[in-house]
Design an enzyme around this catalytic site. Sequence first.
Site, PDB file in Angstrom:
ATOM      1  N   ASP A   1     -87.437 116.616  59.817  1.00 19.15           N
ATOM      2  CA  ASP A   1     -86.605 115.823  60.945  1.00 19.15           C
ATOM      3  C   ASP A   1     -86.390 116.858  62.320  1.00 19.15           C
ATOM      4  OD1 ASP A   1     -85.893 113.605  59.205  1.00 19.15           O
ATOM      5  OD2 ASP A   1     -84.607 115.003  58.117  1.00 19.15           O
TER       6      ASP A   1
ATOM      7  N   TYR B   1     -86.611 124.475  50.399  1.00 23.63           N
ATOM      8  CA  TYR B   1     -85.885 124.551  51.512  1.00 23.63           C
ATOM      9  C   TYR B   1     -84.618 125.686  51.596  1.00 23.63           C
ATOM     10  CZ  TYR B   1     -87.870 120.086  52.262  1.00 23.63           C
ATOM     11  OH  TYR B   1     -89.062 119.115  52.349  1.00 23.63           O
TER      12      TYR B   1
ATOM     13  N   ASP C   1     -77.001 113.530  58.245  1.00 25.23           N
ATOM     14  CA  ASP C   1     -77.358 114.976  58.958  1.00 25.23           C
ATOM     15  C   ASP C   1     -76.330 115.017  60.172  1.00 25.23           C
ATOM     16  OD1 ASP C   1     -78.375 113.858  61.273  1.00 25.23           O
ATOM     17  OD2 ASP C   1     -80.414 113.752  60.148  1.00 25.23           O
TER      18      ASP C   1
ATOM     19  N   ARG D   1     -81.401 115.655  52.686  1.00 23.33           N
ATOM     20  CA  ARG D   1     -80.368 115.193  53.407  1.00 23.33           C
ATOM     21  C   ARG D   1     -79.630 114.232  52.433  1.00 23.33           C
ATOM     22  NH1 ARG D   1     -81.956 111.341  57.741  1.00 23.33           N
ATOM     23  NH2 ARG D   1     -84.315 111.621  56.912  1.00 23.33           N
TER      24      ARG D   1
END
Length: 304
Positions: A41, A69, A83, A176
Amino acid sequence: MRADPGLLLVDKPAGTTSHDIMLRLRRSLGIRRVGHTGTLDPFATGLLLSLVGAFTRLAEFYHILSKSYEATLELGRETDTDDPTGVTVSESGDWRAYDAARVRSAFAARVGEGRQVPSAYSARQIGGERAYALARRGEPPTLEARDVVFHEIRVTGVDLPFVRFRARVSTGTYVRALARDIGRDLGSGAHLTALRRTAIGPFPVEDAARPRDAMRAVTGALPAWRPEVDALPWVHRRALSLREQVEVRHGRPVERGELLPPRWTDPASPSLRPVPVALFAGEKLVAVAEVRDDRLHPRKVFAA
């Protein structure tokens, strides 16, 4: 100078799209065929795997690799994008009654196999359109839950309403959406505020180059550049004789022979079936084949 085919590890900065990064690489490397194996993103940072030249044909082999992550979520507010770029859809102050133990328990409960509804603003295809395109037009997409695996989720800091964590997940998993679901599990709602991809399979972000340093990484043979068989360390390998090279380059199968094991294995990633085999001459990748009927049948053949 133009780059030879290979894999380039790129550290994406915040505020750019994955598509923007590919355009930059095409210009700096002097080659049109550049693609990635999975987007990030715009607000996110971290590792993008960029396939250069003829290696764009190998994208399917990267899709099984697990992804790691580092992220931060904020409790108390859910957004339509899950987000910080989205519009608030719900708010709650219930998080003020939580303690670290309750938060950690909610994360721990998500470890393992599960089902996840992708974020509405995701790249999932619905009737030939991306979900985010429908959402932006005010047509909220109906997305089905999909099987995902959270191999590891570890809380690294609790400073309510913010929670920092690390996660290693299967392909197709949205961090997310994980933040959204943990917020719903706790009852306060949540959205992701920061996201950095730190690894894809055997490739760490520490080896990656900044987009502006792409050509220097290639010409200087830096760790960010993985040419030929180094780009596929998790597949089996087989050296070819001169005669076999001719056969393979004409698309004809050869005997299975003795396969060298992968240089790297990921117990968290499913095995590809049929088994892919990198066929090489010296360090040059000639083709990627699959084992059928005890023979190696070329699937992706590269020019001499």
